[in-house]
Structure formats: structure tokens, C-alpha cells
Design a protein around this motif. Structure first.
Motif, mmCIF file in Angstrom:
data_model
loop_
_atom_site.group_PDB
_atom_site.id
_atom_site.type_symbol
_atom_site.label_atom_id
_atom_site.label_comp_id
_atom_site.label_asym_id
_atom_site.label_seq_id
_atom_site.Cartn_x
_atom_site.Cartn_y
_atom_site.Cartn_z
ATOM 1 N N HIS A 161 0.716 -1.077 0.370
ATOM 2 C CA HIS A 161 0.053 -0.385 0.287
ATOM 3 C C HIS A 161 0.831 1.113 -0.744
ATOM 4 C CE1 HIS A 161 0.989 0.158 3.758
ATOM 5 N NE2 HIS A 161 0.752 -0.806 4.078
ATOM 6 N N ARG A 162 2.141 1.341 0.156
ATOM 7 C CA ARG A 162 3.134 2.566 0.910
ATOM 8 C C ARG A 162 3.477 3.002 -1.265
ATOM 9 N NH1 ARG A 162 4.001 -1.201 4.479
ATOM 10 N NH2 ARG A 162 4.282 -0.369 6.470
ATOM 11 N N THR A 163 3.393 4.240 -1.152
ATOM 12 C CA THR A 163 3.825 5.276 -2.326
ATOM 13 C C THR A 163 4.522 6.226 -2.537
ATOM 14 O OG1 THR A 163 1.810 6.210 -2.573
ATOM 15 C CG2 THR A 163 1.747 3.883 -3.724
ATOM 16 N N GLU A 164 5.102 6.590 -3.052
ATOM 17 C CA GLU A 164 5.656 8.054 -2.252
ATOM 18 C C GLU A 164 5.423 8.564 -4.283
ATOM 19 O OE1 GLU A 164 9.580 7.984 -0.423
ATOM 20 O OE2 GLU A 164 9.673 5.714 -1.030
ATOM 21 N N ILE A 165 5.829 10.547 -4.209
ATOM 22 C CA ILE A 165 5.700 10.988 -5.635
ATOM 23 C C ILE A 165 7.116 10.824 -6.235
ATOM 24 C CG2 ILE A 165 5.487 13.244 -4.235
ATOM 25 C CD1 ILE A 165 3.553 11.255 -6.776
ATOM 26 N N SER A 166 6.994 11.204 -7.054
ATOM 27 C CA SER A 166 8.443 11.780 -8.125
ATOM 28 C C SER A 166 8.115 13.567 -8.885
ATOM 29 C CB SER A 166 8.887 10.748 -8.882
ATOM 30 O OG SER A 166 9.999 11.633 -9.417
ATOM 31 N N TYR A 167 8.807 14.091 -8.606
ATOM 32 C CA TYR A 167 7.674 15.470 -9.627
ATOM 33 C C TYR A 167 9.106 16.062 -10.938
ATOM 34 C CZ TYR A 167 3.758 16.828 -6.298
ATOM 35 O OH TYR A 167 2.815 16.276 -5.863
ATOM 36 N N ARG A 168 8.177 16.196 -12.158
ATOM 37 C CA ARG A 168 9.259 16.235 -13.207
ATOM 38 C C ARG A 168 8.910 18.027 -13.745
ATOM 39 N NH1 ARG A 168 10.097 10.813 -14.425
ATOM 40 N NH2 ARG A 168 10.443 9.524 -12.924
ATOM 41 N N VAL A 169 10.033 18.597 -13.907
ATOM 42 C CA VAL A 169 9.494 19.789 -15.061
ATOM 43 C C VAL A 169 10.467 19.097 -16.573
ATOM 44 C CG1 VAL A 169 10.322 21.712 -15.601
ATOM 45 C CG2 VAL A 169 9.891 21.552 -12.660
ATOM 46 N N ALA A 170 9.070 18.992 -17.186
ATOM 47 C CA ALA A 170 9.359 18.491 -18.925
ATOM 48 C C ALA A 170 8.406 18.684 -19.866
ATOM 49 C CB ALA A 170 9.220 16.831 -18.671
ATOM 50 N N GLY A 171 8.657 19.876 -20.405
ATOM 51 C CA GLY A 171 7.536 20.593 -21.579
ATOM 52 C C GLY A 171 8.317 20.919 -23.227
ATOM 53 N N PRO A 172 7.361 21.474 -24.062
ATOM 54 C CA PRO A 172 8.030 21.842 -25.324
ATOM 55 C C PRO A 172 9.028 22.677 -25.316
ATOM 56 C CG PRO A 172 5.644 22.381 -25.129
ATOM 57 C CD PRO A 172 5.865 22.313 -23.396
ATOM 58 N N TRP A 173 9.463 23.701 -24.204
ATOM 59 C CA TRP A 173 10.174 25.163 -24.540
ATOM 60 C C TRP A 173 12.281 24.570 -24.891
ATOM 61 C CZ3 TRP A 173 9.824 22.454 -19.523
ATOM 62 C CH2 TRP A 173 8.172 23.020 -18.523
ATOM 63 N N GLN A 174 12.286 25.777 -25.719
ATOM 64 C CA GLN A 174 12.913 24.754 -26.503
ATOM 65 C C GLN A 174 14.290 26.455 -25.681
ATOM 66 O OE1 GLN A 174 13.512 24.336 -29.648
ATOM 67 N NE2 GLN A 174 11.481 23.432 -28.942
#
Length: 380
Positions: A161-174
Motif C-alpha cells: 500500500h505504500r507509495t511515494e511521489i516524484s515530480y518533474r519539469v518537462a515540456g516543449p520549451w526551447q
């Protein structure tokens, strides 16, 4: 003329469980070659595991249980595990678990698809543990295949049942500037306000440390600032203990592999924020970030984060990964989130009783949670 006859001699497939530092050192070259072929993360590199094992405290409560899958003299698979004894229960977990944000096995792309199941069966049969807990699994982690209901090993491992979160920055920016302009007006103002506030006290500089620049003073500063933060929040971590060799050993591995990226924000000659990152697979990964609380009003950690995100995007990196942890400062800038799952298993009566106790505790908490009144925050 007849073509030369070539006799194809099949390789011998064998499995092994490494339990000593001496054997770990012997198989390091083969493991490193596999790591290159498989495109593994630094958390699965033999030097990372060796550095952790060499410096970890309470080693008397731990044992190495590193599973190897050999194809002749070529190493085709590794599952780097270790046990930790807690309350009389021997828990099998990832080696270097406390300092590794993503856990997984390592297998050659051309290896037998069943190799991981066979290796796991060998590790399981060898024993030496009671409870199995493997966490921080990305959605594409290879060990998740051990949960396949069609596998004959499904009785040994099941989702936890244990979960953790991982955040990212990703997108179409040049470019970094393009990303910056997508932020809210308030976020942009806070960044500019923070820089201006610090610049009133001296010359402010953001920079990437040179590879040949002495790291010891910066690592000492990081450890000291982290200890302050830990005390304020009532937490502990052997990574930042005074005179602990763990941080230096792990950062040295990143440097020797050419992955290390240390970003600093300096006010005159004072470091007000540091982010120890590493770069792999087109991604900037933020391993340790800290700041000087004396400058908290200016949010130096936030300023540094926005600076290294722009730096990364300007150099063509596709993503900035904040690694494991659902802290609010990560969530505010993230454009993606990934849930990291876990699995649990047991071996022997003691292990099954421990797993049952964990399950009963979780069910009881889940049953009580909706019926409990909302906890008030200090502000409320």
C-alpha cells in the motif's frame, strides 16, 4: 570449397548471491559493463552500492544479498539487495535504499525475458531474510514483472500500500527563458524579488562548479545547513552527520562517473544555496538541495532551483527530475508527477506474521481515517 564449420557452444547460465565486500569488488568490472549496456541509473551502479556499504553505519545489522545472473562469463542481470535487522525481523530491501531514489534490478537488453524471475527465485531460495520490502518503483521498473499473476513467484511478492511521489519539469520549451515566461506572474515576481533582496547585500552569482574545483568546502557547507534543517524539523539522516563519510563517498561516485553537477548561489563569498545534482539520459536530477536559513526571506532555494532549471533547458536537456519526495516546493514547479509503488513479500513464519501485521495495521488505519475528525493545523 566448403564453408568453415563453426560449433556453437551454448553459454552456461548460473546464479549467485554476493554476501561479501570482497566478492562485490571482484564482480564490479562485469557489473559496470552490464550497467553501460542496460543504461542503468547511478543508483544501480556497483560503485554506488560499494560506497554505501563501505560507509554505512550499523553495518553489524546488515548483510549484502546481491543476486547475479551469469551467462557464461558475462553478467546479464543484477538485483542489488541487502538485509537490515529491525525488531528481530530481517528485512530484505534495496542495497543503499536510504540514498537511492529509484529502485530496480538491472538486466541486459538481450537477456532471457525469464532471467529476472529465475534470479529472484534463486535469491528467495537462498534465504537469509524474513520480510521483503522493495519500494520506490517507477512504473516501468523491471522488477514489477515479478507481480505478474502468471508468474509462479506471485505468492512471494505482492503490491504494497505504500507509495511515494516524484515530480518533474518537462515540456516543449526551447529555452529556459521560454519556460520562465510560462510561470505565473506571482512566481516570476517572487524570483525577481528574491534576487533583488539578496543583491542589496552584495554581489549575487549563480554558477555550476567546475569539475576540478575542490568539493570538500561545499559538501561541508551542505552538511552543516542540512543538519540545521533536520533539527528544525525533528528529523535525522546519517548522510549529514558530523564527520560522516557517506556524503563524500556518494558524491565522489557521481564525480568519477562524470555525472555530477553542483549548482551554487553565492552572495559575495558566502554560499546561500546549493543543489547537488547529476545528469543522466538527458535529464537533470536534483539529488540534494539546501539553503542558508539566514536568507530565508529571499527564498534562495527557490531562486537557485529556477536558475538551474533554466540552465538545464538552455543546454537541451529534456527534463528536470526532482527525484523522490512530494515536497510542496517541488510540486509548485512540476509539470508532471509519477507515483512510485512498492511490493512486499515474506519467507518463513516470522516473515508471514510480520507481513500480516503490516496488512492488518493498514486496514485498521484505512477504516479509522474517514471517521476521524480533521486534524487542525497550527494556524487553525
Amino acid at each position: 570449397m566448403n564453408a568453415p564449420f563453426v560449433l556453437a557452444i551454448p553459454r552456461t547460465r548460473t546464479f549467485e548471491v554476493v554476501t561479501s565486500a570482497e566478492r562485490l569488488a571482484e564482480i564490479a568490472p562485469a557489473w559496470s559493463a552490464l550497467w553501460q549496456r542496460a543504461g542503468g541509473l547511478v543508483f544501480q551502479h556497483p560503485d554506488w552500492i560499494a560506497a554505501w556499504w563501505r560507509t554505512t553505519p550499523h553495518q553489524e545489522r546488515r548483510t549484502l544479498r546481491i543476486g547475479l545472473a551469469w551467462n557464461g562469463d558475462r553478467l546479464d542481470g543484477v538485483i542489488a539487495l541487502a538485509t537490515f535487522k529491525r525488531s528481530g525481523i530481517r528485512i530484505l530491501e534495496w542495497a543503499a535504499k536510504d540514498h537511492s531514489d529509484y529502485g530496480d534490478a538491472l538486466f541486459a537488453p538481450d537477456s532471457d525475458p525469464q532471467a529476472i524471475a529465475r534470479l529472484w527465485q534463486h535469491v528467495f531460495d537462498q534465504g537469509g531474510f524474513d520480510l521483503i520490502y522493495l519500494n520506490r518503483l517507477l512504473p516501468d521498473a523491471s522488477v514489477r514483472g515479478l507481480l505478474d499473476p502468471a508468474s509462479r513467484h506471485d505468492k512471494a511478492l505482492r503490491p504494497n500500500h505504500r507509495t511515494e511521489i516524484s515530480y518533474r519539469v518537462a515540456g516543449p520549451w526551447q529555452s529556459g527563458a521560454e519556460w520562465f515566461e510560462t510561470l505565473s506572474k506571482k512566481a516570476r515576481q517572487n524570483y525577481r524579488r528574491g534576487r533583488k533582496f539578496m543583491e542589496e547585500g552584495g554581489a549575487l552569482r549563480f554558477r555550476l562548479m567546475d569539475a576540478d574545483e575542490p568539493r570538500e568546502p561545499v559538501l561541508g557547507r551542505v552538511a552543516a545547513l542540512k543538519r540545521l534543517w533536520l533539527v528544525r524539523h525533528g528529523r535525522v539522516s546519517d548522510l549529514f552527520d558530523k564527520d560522516s563519510p557517506v556524503l563524500t563517498a556518494l558524491i565522489s561516485v557521481l564525480a568519477e562517473l562524470g555525472l555530477l553537477r553542483i549548482f551554487v548561489l553565492e552572495l559575495d563569498d558566502t554560499i546561500v544555496a546549493v543543489s547537488i545534482n547529476f545528469e543522466q539520459h538527458g535529464t537533470m536530477m536534483a539529488f540534494i538541495t539546501t539553503y542558508d536559513p539566514e536568507y530565508e526571506r529571499a527564498s534562495p532555494g527557490m531562486v537557485l532551483m529556477m536558475d538551474y532549471i533554466q540552465w538545464s533547458l538552455d543546454r537541451g536537456l529534456a527534463k528536470v527530475d526532482f527525484l523522490c519526495g512530494g515536497e510542496d516546493f517541488k510540486r509548485r514547479f512540476a509539470t508532471q508527477s509519477v507515483t512510485l509503488s512498492s511490493m512486499i513479500g515474506a519467507r518463513g513464519l516470522r516473515g508471514h506474521l510480520a507481513a500480516l501485521a503490516d496488512r492488518v495495521s493498514h486496514v485498521a488505519k484505512s477504516w479509522r481515517a474517514p471517521r476521524s475528525p480533521k486534524a487542525e493545523t497550527p494556524d487553525e
